[in-house]
Every structure is written in C-alpha cells, then in structure tokens.
Write a protein that holds these residues in place. Structure first.
Motif, PDB file in Angstrom:
ATOM      1  N   LEU A  16       0.844  -1.197   0.000  1.00 54.32           N
ATOM      2  CA  LEU A  16       0.000   0.000   0.000  1.00 54.32           C
ATOM      3  C   LEU A  16       0.883   1.252   0.000  1.00 54.32           C
ATOM      4  N   LEU A  17       0.462   2.249  -0.737  1.00 58.97           N
ATOM      5  CA  LEU A  17       1.162   3.530  -0.754  1.00 58.97           C
ATOM      6  C   LEU A  17       0.206   4.601  -0.256  1.00 58.97           C
ATOM      7  N   PHE A  18       0.700   5.454   0.644  1.00 63.46           N
ATOM      8  CA  PHE A  18      -0.135   6.560   1.105  1.00 63.46           C
ATOM      9  C   PHE A  18      -0.004   7.683   0.094  1.00 63.46           C
ATOM     10  N   LEU A  19      -1.132   8.101  -0.466  1.00 63.83           N
ATOM     11  CA  LEU A  19      -1.116   9.071  -1.552  1.00 63.83           C
ATOM     12  C   LEU A  19      -1.064  10.501  -1.034  1.00 63.83           C
ATOM     13  N   SER A  20      -0.063  11.216  -1.498  1.00 61.30           N
ATOM     14  CA  SER A  20       0.040  12.660  -1.305  1.00 61.30           C
ATOM     15  C   SER A  20       0.761  13.137  -2.560  1.00 61.30           C
ATOM     16  N   GLU A  21       1.497  14.207  -2.494  1.00 67.01           N
ATOM     17  CA  GLU A  21       2.237  14.622  -3.679  1.00 67.01           C
ATOM     18  C   GLU A  21       3.385  13.665  -3.971  1.00 67.01           C
ATOM     19  N   THR A  22       3.671  12.808  -3.025  1.00 67.68           N
ATOM     20  CA  THR A  22       4.569  11.685  -3.249  1.00 67.68           C
ATOM     21  C   THR A  22       3.834  10.458  -2.723  1.00 67.68           C
ATOM     22  N   ASP A  23       4.026   9.325  -3.338  1.00 63.92           N
ATOM     23  CA  ASP A  23       3.371   8.105  -2.870  1.00 63.92           C
ATOM     24  C   ASP A  23       4.389   7.293  -2.082  1.00 63.92           C
ATOM     25  N   ALA A  24       4.173   7.177  -0.795  1.00 65.65           N
ATOM     26  CA  ALA A  24       5.165   6.546   0.067  1.00 65.65           C
ATOM     27  C   ALA A  24       4.621   5.267   0.696  1.00 65.65           C
ATOM     28  N   PRO A  25       5.491   4.269   0.856  1.00 62.14           N
ATOM     29  CA  PRO A  25       5.077   3.029   1.532  1.00 62.14           C
ATOM     30  C   PRO A  25       5.001   3.244   3.044  1.00 62.14           C
ATOM     31  N   PHE A  26       4.472   2.245   3.717  1.00 62.75           N
ATOM     32  CA  PHE A  26       4.404   2.252   5.182  1.00 62.75           C
ATOM     33  C   PHE A  26       5.548   1.414   5.732  1.00 62.75           C
ATOM     34  N   GLU A  27       6.049   1.814   6.886  1.00 57.86           N
ATOM     35  CA  GLU A  27       7.037   1.021   7.600  1.00 57.86           C
ATOM     36  C   GLU A  27       6.523   0.785   9.008  1.00 57.86           C
ATOM     37  N   VAL A  28       6.756  -0.423   9.523  1.00 52.81           N
ATOM     38  CA  VAL A  28       6.349  -0.740  10.893  1.00 52.81           C
ATOM     39  C   VAL A  28       7.355  -0.112  11.853  1.00 52.81           C
ATOM     40  N   VAL A  29       6.841   0.529  12.891  1.00 50.95           N
ATOM     41  CA  VAL A  29       7.701   1.081  13.948  1.00 50.95           C
ATOM     42  C   VAL A  29       7.320   0.440  15.282  1.00 50.95           C
ATOM     43  N   ARG A  30       8.344   0.210  16.112  1.00 45.63           N
ATOM     44  CA  ARG A  30       8.159  -0.394  17.429  1.00 45.63           C
ATOM     45  C   ARG A  30       9.035   0.332  18.422  1.00 45.63           C
ATOM     46  N   TRP A  31       8.437   0.744  19.514  1.00 43.86           N
ATOM     47  CA  TRP A  31       9.199   1.351  20.598  1.00 43.86           C
ATOM     48  C   TRP A  31       8.829   0.625  21.879  1.00 43.86           C
ATOM     49  N   PRO A  32       9.807   0.050  22.580  1.00 43.56           N
ATOM     50  CA  PRO A  32       9.500  -0.748  23.771  1.00 43.56           C
ATOM     51  C   PRO A  32       9.088   0.074  24.984  1.00 43.56           C
ATOM     52  N   THR A  33       9.091   1.371  24.877  1.00 39.35           N
ATOM     53  CA  THR A  33       8.769   2.221  26.025  1.00 39.35           C
ATOM     54  C   THR A  33       7.362   1.959  26.570  1.00 39.35           C
ATOM     55  N   GLN A  34       7.227   2.074  27.859  1.00 37.77           N
ATOM     56  CA  GLN A  34       5.924   1.941  28.517  1.00 37.77           C
ATOM     57  C   GLN A  34       5.278   3.306  28.724  1.00 37.77           C
ATOM     58  N   GLU A  35       6.029   4.359  28.410  1.00 35.79           N
ATOM     59  CA  GLU A  35       5.537   5.714  28.666  1.00 35.79           C
ATOM     60  C   GLU A  35       4.407   6.082  27.706  1.00 35.79           C
ATOM     61  N   GLU A  36       3.567   6.985  28.169  1.00 30.81           N
ATOM     62  CA  GLU A  36       2.536   7.527  27.298  1.00 30.81           C
ATOM     63  C   GLU A  36       3.226   8.354  26.210  1.00 30.81           C
ATOM     64  N   LEU A  37       2.730   8.248  24.994  1.00 25.97           N
ATOM     65  CA  LEU A  37       3.340   8.974  23.893  1.00 25.97           C
ATOM     66  C   LEU A  37       2.791  10.397  23.837  1.00 25.97           C
TER      67      LEU A  37
END
Length: 131
Positions: A16-37
């Motif tokens: 899937l590509l997110f459409l804007s003026e550039t079409d970019a793929p998605f990347e999975v991100v993971r942060w082990p923090t327990q803190e509220e973002l």
C-alpha cells in the motif's frame, strides 16, 4: 504479542502507498517504552528536532480519503480502498490510544501509533508531501 501485531501491520500495509504529492510506503515502527506517547516524546523517539511542528489527528481522519469508496473507482481502486479499510481495522483491533502524529510542514513524517496490550508502542510510519 508485540511481534504478532507488528507482523499483522506489515502484512496489512504491504504494497500500500499513502497518496500525497509523493506516494510513500508504510514502515512498521516499534518502541519498547511503557511511557505515554506525547508529541515531545515522539520527537525524541524519531530524532526530530525538539521544536519540530507536530499535528495530531485521529486515525479515521488521517485515512478518510483512502478508505472512502467512490462511484468512479475502477476495480483496482476499489481493491485498494478495501485494503486500506482492512489496515485501519487491524490498527483499531490491536492497538489502544491510537493516534496519528504528523511531524513537519511540507515534507511530513506521519506516525500512526498505538499501545499494545503488553504495553509497547507499535504502529506505522509514512511520508507525505503537501505544498
């Protein structure tokens, strides 16, 4: 638990590509923090400058255009809409406190992040260009 959610997100967003003026793929991100973002914490985790502008959106708002089927869509576009609807569903079913953070003004880094049941932060990132 976090790994299986990350795998589901990778599968749901694959190709899937997110459409804007550039079409970019998605990347999975993971942060082990327990803190509220918070916006400040996000900037720290993503190594953006602390004064970078951050705009918050809901998941439904962020994906509104991508998940809306139109009468004029062809078969391929309808299939893409269904895949985006599935992606939103996977995000909502697996993550709590789901939020979209848009960092920057013209070249925008977008992060769709939520909390896993075990407490880590997981989601997707993509890039947008809006002039």
């Amino acid at each position: 638990m976090t790994e299986s959610i990350a795998t589901q997100l990778k599968q749901a967003s694959n190709g899937l590509l997110f459409l804007s003026e550039t079409d970019a793929p998605f990347e999975v991100v993971r942060w082990p923090t327990q803190e509220e973002l918070t916006p400040a914490k996000l900037l720290q985790l993503t190594e953006h400058p602390p004064d970078a502008p951050v705009e918050m959106r809901t998941v439904d708002d962020f994906f509104a255009i991508a998940t809306q089927e139109e009468d004029w869509h062809d078969e391929e576009e309808r299939e893409t809409v269904k895949r985006f609807q599935n992606l939103v569903s996977v995000l909502k079913q697996n993550l709590s406190q789901l939020q979209v953070y848009r960092v920057g003004n013209i070249n925008i880094d977008a992060y769709i992040i939520g909390m896993t049941p075990s407490g880590g932060l997981v989601g997707l990132s993509t890039k947008l260009v809006e002039t």
